[in-house]
Scaffold this motif. Structure first.
Motif, PDB file in Angstrom:
ATOM      1  N   UNK A 224       0.839  -1.190   0.000  1.00  0.00           N
ATOM      2  CA  UNK A 224       0.000   0.000   0.000  1.00  0.00           C
ATOM      3  C   UNK A 224       0.872   1.238   0.000  1.00  0.00           C
ATOM      4  N   UNK A 225       0.428   2.311  -0.653  1.00  0.00           N
ATOM      5  CA  UNK A 225       1.172   3.567  -0.566  1.00  0.00           C
ATOM      6  C   UNK A 225       1.145   4.079   0.869  1.00  0.00           C
ATOM      7  N   UNK A 226       2.122   4.905   1.219  1.00  0.00           N
ATOM      8  CA  UNK A 226       2.082   5.521   2.538  1.00  0.00           C
ATOM      9  C   UNK A 226       0.877   6.446   2.602  1.00  0.00           C
ATOM     10  N   UNK A 227       0.442   6.761   3.820  1.00  0.00           N
ATOM     11  CA  UNK A 227      -0.717   7.640   3.970  1.00  0.00           C
ATOM     12  C   UNK A 227      -0.457   8.998   3.318  1.00  0.00           C
ATOM     13  N   UNK A 228       0.764   9.520   3.480  1.00  0.00           N
ATOM     14  CA  UNK A 228       1.097  10.825   2.901  1.00  0.00           C
ATOM     15  C   UNK A 228       1.038  10.778   1.379  1.00  0.00           C
ATOM     16  N   UNK A 229       1.550   9.689   0.792  1.00  0.00           N
ATOM     17  CA  UNK A 229       1.512   9.536  -0.670  1.00  0.00           C
ATOM     18  C   UNK A 229       0.080   9.449  -1.162  1.00  0.00           C
ATOM     19  N   UNK A 230      -0.709   8.666  -0.453  1.00  0.00           N
ATOM     20  CA  UNK A 230      -2.106   8.467  -0.838  1.00  0.00           C
ATOM     21  C   UNK A 230      -2.877   9.791  -0.782  1.00  0.00           C
ATOM     22  N   UNK A 231      -2.725  10.530   0.293  1.00  0.00           N
ATOM     23  CA  UNK A 231      -3.437  11.800   0.450  1.00  0.00           C
ATOM     24  C   UNK A 231      -2.980  12.804  -0.600  1.00  0.00           C
ATOM     25  N   UNK A 232      -1.666  12.843  -0.862  1.00  0.00           N
ATOM     26  CA  UNK A 232      -1.154  13.752  -1.882  1.00  0.00           C
ATOM     27  C   UNK A 232      -1.703  13.438  -3.259  1.00  0.00           C
ATOM     28  N   UNK A 233      -1.833  12.160  -3.561  1.00  0.00           N
ATOM     29  CA  UNK A 233      -2.376  11.731  -4.847  1.00  0.00           C
ATOM     30  C   UNK A 233      -3.833  12.152  -4.996  1.00  0.00           C
TER      31      UNK A 233
END
Length: 258
Positions: A224-233
């Motif tokens: 899974x992407x990191x939470x920060x990566x996911x939110x940024x996306x």
């Protein structure tokens, strides 16, 4: 000669299996969709037998209402089951099956938009045929290792060990992170087109991050992407999602699932 023929067959299989995902990403799929759907149906049937099913009327009404609004974008009949499980989880399977855990419903505290973000994400996996792609990747990885064993350098235990590691961390896990990010975008668009506020997708994943309490593996070793990566996306794609949301609202799509 046999080795050359095997390599040529392997290359032809890869080329013939090329397709495109809903976001325009190139995919490799060699498994028949009907077979993947059947696997989804069998898995869902087994889960309904093995796991407790929630009879909470409010939880069921919320989950069915949100899922119905989301799946209307694709058509077809979808089965939705709420499982009595404290895990913060939901899933969608090939064959039009959706499972929602009571732990997730409790986390979102009945918020229809946040639940739509998760259900949209899970349905996004099905729309993009990620299950087929993952099964195809695993099949091709095994075929590649089998071909390597036909060569002299491929007989080395050290080389085979590296091939196995490369298949896991160089092919399978990166694709899985790609799947998750792609499902985020597809899900955000689905919820917006269904009349759910896509801005709540950010709030949802922020809640997820808090719920994990930092207990998350490094992104490079995670599926899974990191939470920060996911939110940024999600933030990057928010303008388009908001445009879909405004169009849905103007068309009278205003779900009342609370």
């Amino acid at each position: 000669m046999l080795k050359k023929n095997l390599l040529a067959l392997f290359a032809a299989t890869v080329l013939a299996a090329c397709t495109t995902s809903p976001t325009g990403r190139s995919q490799l799929m060699v498994m028949p969709d009907a077979q993947i759907d059947q696997m989804g149906l069998q898995t869902f049937s087994a889960m309904k037998t093995e796991k407790a099913i929630s009879r909470n009327p409010q939880f069921n009404k919320l989950a069915h209402c949100v899922a119905s609004a989301i799946t209307q974008q694709m058509g077809g009949k979808w089965e939705v089951v709420v499982f009595d499980d404290a895990a913060v989880n939901a899933f969608a399977l090939p064959g039009n099956k959706i499972g929602v855990y009571t732990g997730l419903i409790k986390l979102v505290n009945g918020n229809q938009d946040q639940l739509a973000a998760v259900i949209g994400h899970e349905v996004g996996h099905v729309l993009a045929k990620h299950s087929n792609e993952r099964a195809s990747e695993q099949m091709l990885a095994k075929q590649g290792m089998a071909l390597a064993q036909q060569t002299s350098w491929g007989q080395s235990p050290q080389v085979l060990g590296l091939l196995g590691l490369g298949a896991q961390y160089g092919i399978l896990l990166p694709f899985s992170r790609t799947h998750e990010s792609e499902a985020d975008v597809i899900g955000q668009e689905l919820m917006a087109k269904s009349g759910f506020d896509p801005r709540q997708s950010i709030t949802l994943w922020e809640k997820m991050a808090q719920a994990s309490q930092g207990q998350q593996p490094a992104e490079i070793m995670s599926t899974h992407p990191s939470d920060a990566t996911r939110i940024g996306n999600l933030q990057q794609h928010m303008p388009q999602a908001l445009a879909y949301y405004e169009q849905a609202q103007a068309a009278g799509k205003r779900p009342h699932c609370r």
